[in-house]
Design a protein around this motif. Structure first.
Motif, PDB file in Angstrom:
ATOM      1  N   ARG A  61       0.820  -1.197   0.000  1.00  0.00           N
ATOM      2  CA  ARG A  61       0.000   0.000   0.000  1.00  0.00           C
ATOM      3  C   ARG A  61       0.864   1.261   0.000  1.00  0.00           C
ATOM      4  NH1 ARG A  61      -5.033   2.315   2.015  1.00  0.00           N
ATOM      5  NH2 ARG A  61      -4.384   3.698   3.654  1.00  0.00           N
ATOM      6  N   ARG A 108       2.183   1.696  -3.483  1.00  0.00           N
ATOM      7  CA  ARG A 108       1.173   2.245  -4.398  1.00  0.00           C
ATOM      8  C   ARG A 108       1.049   3.748  -4.204  1.00  0.00           C
ATOM      9  NH1 ARG A 108      -4.146  -0.330  -2.885  1.00  0.00           N
ATOM     10  NH2 ARG A 108      -5.075   0.617  -4.712  1.00  0.00           N
ATOM     11  N   ALA A 109       1.072   4.161  -2.948  1.00  0.00           N
ATOM     12  CA  ALA A 109       0.951   5.600  -2.679  1.00  0.00           C
ATOM     13  C   ALA A 109       2.156   6.351  -3.236  1.00  0.00           C
ATOM     14  CB  ALA A 109       0.815   5.840  -1.175  1.00  0.00           C
ATOM     15  N   ARG A 133       4.058   5.438  -5.810  1.00  0.00           N
ATOM     16  CA  ARG A 133       3.979   5.492  -7.276  1.00  0.00           C
ATOM     17  C   ARG A 133       2.912   6.480  -7.739  1.00  0.00           C
ATOM     18  NH1 ARG A 133       2.620   0.457  -9.817  1.00  0.00           N
ATOM     19  NH2 ARG A 133       1.780  -0.228  -7.834  1.00  0.00           N
ATOM     20  N   ALA A 134       1.769   6.460  -7.068  1.00  0.00           N
ATOM     21  CA  ALA A 134       0.695   7.376  -7.457  1.00  0.00           C
ATOM     22  C   ALA A 134       1.153   8.828  -7.302  1.00  0.00           C
ATOM     23  CB  ALA A 134      -0.551   7.111  -6.617  1.00  0.00           C
ATOM     24  N   GLN A 179       3.436   9.830 -10.063  1.00  0.00           N
ATOM     25  CA  GLN A 179       2.816   9.946 -11.387  1.00  0.00           C
ATOM     26  C   GLN A 179       1.863  11.118 -11.500  1.00  0.00           C
ATOM     27  OE1 GLN A 179       1.319   6.165 -12.877  1.00  0.00           O
ATOM     28  NE2 GLN A 179       3.003   5.126 -11.870  1.00  0.00           N
ATOM     29  N   ASN A 180       1.187  11.443 -10.447  1.00  0.00           N
ATOM     30  CA  ASN A 180       0.321  12.630 -10.480  1.00  0.00           C
ATOM     31  C   ASN A 180      -0.025  13.062  -9.060  1.00  0.00           C
ATOM     32  OD1 ASN A 180      -1.835  14.528 -10.776  1.00  0.00           O
ATOM     33  ND2 ASN A 180      -1.969  13.838 -12.886  1.00  0.00           N
ATOM     34  N   ALA A 199      -3.171  11.896  -6.789  1.00  0.00           N
ATOM     35  CA  ALA A 199      -2.885  11.090  -5.600  1.00  0.00           C
ATOM     36  C   ALA A 199      -3.642  11.637  -4.394  1.00  0.00           C
ATOM     37  CB  ALA A 199      -1.380  11.074  -5.326  1.00  0.00           C
ATOM     38  N   ARG A 218       8.481   9.172 -14.954  1.00  0.00           N
ATOM     39  CA  ARG A 218       7.812   8.768 -13.727  1.00  0.00           C
ATOM     40  C   ARG A 218       8.201   7.373 -13.304  1.00  0.00           C
ATOM     41  NH1 ARG A 218       7.546  13.082 -11.582  1.00  0.00           N
ATOM     42  NH2 ARG A 218       6.185  14.624 -12.455  1.00  0.00           N
TER      43      ARG A 218
END
Ligand SMILES: Nc1ncnc2c1ncn2[C@@H]1O[C@H](COP(=O)(O)OP(=O)(O)OP(=O)(O)O)[C@@H](O)[C@H]1O
Ligand SMILES: [Mg+2]
Lengths: 292, 237
Positions: free
Chosen positions: A164, A167-168, A170-171, A174-175, A179, A291
């Motif tokens: 988790r 994921r946070a 990477r998000a 990327q933006n 996010a 990214r």
């Protein structure tokens, strides 16, 4: 054949070291657009903390390494809280944090020099002996470095890909706006990324110093190479950075064998310039912002 | 009818430039409210202020009486306001499925993930076939569906859509409008920004015309459709 093993052995070792010191830098740039110029000082800090725990306190290496990672992780967190966080609130972040981290790196370097002196010291965490392959000696230390780096990279890959927290991260890379709209607290992500980057820097600093010894400014050269690798790979592209690190490590070993140590960095830079003319966004960079 | 979202005398902008001026709004539970108005008059700015990406320089924002205007965006999402931003803002290096799952990032939404994913696929069947594709390689219409779907994955109390039909081919716009009608029928509370006032008027309970940072006109869809000429100057119709 022997020559090939020799080059492969030292090239992969160099690549592993470069990869480890580059990942942290690349993660931080990818998520915060922050060039962390204190990264080299964090490498040195990690090396010295391990030296202190093992050499001065006389504790085993299995304690020295995590202690160093913890201290440098905390240092990364402090860099976020004291420098990055207040600067993120207003404009011109990229330039200001660049300059601020140069200052932080200089201060940290000074503290290390005052605490441990300017003379070189040996890193107590070192394996002796070598694996004999035909007529070639592959030092156990090289194998250890390769193993530790690859294991650490696997841990980071799992963290980014499967958890988790990952994921946070990477998000956010990327933006940033999107996010936040997913409910991610990006301030916390930034702090985590800087702490992770600090811990990786510590490990990398320990491995570097196990080969070439400890010096207060020992992080300068690896940091420069880490930046070069980041740019070759495309800034912020973590996986590309790992590939580029091994490519450059092997290349450096080859140049050293063919032409001698004194040429390796100059030729490396020439190749980098050529790559950037050919692909301005880096080998693995997309045309836009790169990214994770 | 008790208000779900209340804005009182909200002002917001960028630096010294004030974009939203003294704006008040009440949105009822289960209502579909539309923000209409010309380009550059602050519709996106208003939504970004509600979702906390921008801090208001004055006024109050509340969801069911709970003040939101000093909270961080993640806290506002947690409180139940879901914002599908203009231009989608997908995660380009993630697949369609990963993007959708990011919508259910918060623990409360994560528990509902499997069920909501089925709902999203029912609404946009095309996404089921595209699950494994990187979001950065999708067509404009597919991107929009992922953006809306990602918002729906979050659940929430209020869904805010910023120009969901912008820049799409007529046939894709029809699909998006169908989805909006489905959402409306299911009783969701929606705040939607839409350039095409005549079209959204058929669906909306109430429309607000944003002109230069505050509302120049508010009324029902029927009112707008019955006398569009009075608003023609704003809408360029
Ligand atoms: N990040 C920003 N910094 C400074 N000014 C901005 C910023 N974003 C928007 N603006 C300005 O604020 C005003 C309102 O913009 P906003 O995006 O809210 O309009 P809009 O009604 O959503 O327009 P559109 O229909 O074109 O999406 C515009 O004048 C715009 O130039
Ligand atoms: Mg807009």
């Amino acid at each position: 054949m022997n020559v090939a093993i020799q080059i492969l052995s030292s090239g992969l070792t160099l690549g592993a070291i470069y990869a480890l010191s580059t990942i942290g830098l690349s993660l931080v740039y990818g998520s915060l657009n922050m060039l962390n110029m204190a990264h080299g000082a964090l490498l040195a800090l990690g090396g010295y903390v391990c030296f202190y725990v093992m050499g001065v306190l006389g504790l085993p290496g299995l304690l020295g390494v995590p202690a160093a990672m913890l201290v440098c992780g905390l240092a990364g967190f402090v860099v976020y809280q004291l420098a990055a966080r207040p600067m993120l609130a207003s404009g011109g972040f990229e330039t200001r944090i660049f300059i601020a981290t140069i200052g932080i790196g200089a201060i940290l370097g000074n503290v290390i020099q005052r605490s441990f002196g300017p003379q070189p010291v040996a890193q107590p965490l070192a394996l002796h002996g070598a694996l004999v392959l035909g007529e070639v000696y592959v030092p156990y230390q090289n194998l250890l470095i390769l193993f530790v780096s690859v294991a650490m990279m696997a841990v980071v890959a799992l963290l980014l890909g499967r958890t988790r927290v990952g994921r946070a991260i990477r998000a956010t890379a990327q933006n940033r706006d999107a996010a936040q709209l997913m409910g991610i607290r990006i301030g916390r992500v930034y702090a985590q990324v800087l702490a992770l980057s600090g811990a990786l820097a510590a490990l990398s600093g320990i491995l570097i110093s196990s080969l070439s010894g400890l010096l207060p400014n020992m992080g300068g050269d690896p940091m420069l190479k880490a930046f070069v690798i980041c740019i070759v790979a495309g800034l912020g592209n973590v996986f590309g950075a790992v590939v580029a690190a091994f490519l450059l490590g092997l290349l450096e070993a080859l140049i050293q064998y063919l032409l001698g140590v004194q040429y390796s960095f100059a030729i490396l830079l020439l190749i980098v310039i050529a790559v950037l003319i050919w692909r301005p966004a880096g080998l693995f960079g997309r045309r836009q912002v790169v990214r994770l | 009818m008790s208000a779900l979202l209340t804005l009182e005398r909200v002002s917001a902008g960028y630096g010294h430039q004030q974009v939203i001026r003294d704006l008040s709004l009440a949105l009822g539970e289960g209502q579909l409210a539309a923000l209409i108005g010309p380009n550059g008059h602050g519709k996106t700015t208003l939504l970004r202020t509600i979702s906390g990406l921008l801090h208001p320089s004055g006024g109050t924002i509340a969801l069911e009486g709970r003040r939101l205007d000093r909270l961080r965006p993640d806290q506002i999402v947690e409180a139940g306001i879901i914002h599908v931003p203009q231009g989608d803002l997908l995660f380009p290096e993630m697949t369609v499925l990963e993007n959708l799952r990011m919508g259910a990032y918060l623990p409360e939404a994560a528990r509902e993930e499997a069920r909501r994913l089925e709902e999203v696929f029912a609404l946009f069947p095309k996404l089921r076939d595209r699950q494994g594709q990187l979001a950065g390689t999708l067509s404009g219409g597919e991107r929009r569906m992922v953006g809306i779907g990602r918002g729906l994955m979050a659940g929430g109390r209020l869904l805010m859509l910023d120009e969901p039909s912008l820049g799409l081919a007529p046939i894709v716009i029809d699909q998006i409008y169908e989805a909006i009608a489905t959402l409306r029928a299911s009783g969701r509370s929606v705040l939607i920004v839409e350039e095409n006032a005549m079209r959204i008027a058929e669906l909306a309970d109430v429309l607000h015309l944003l002109d230069n940072g505050s509302f120049a006109w508010s009324g029902s869809g029927a009112e707008l459709l019955s006398r569009p000429e009075s608003l023609a100057a704003y809408l360029g119709a």
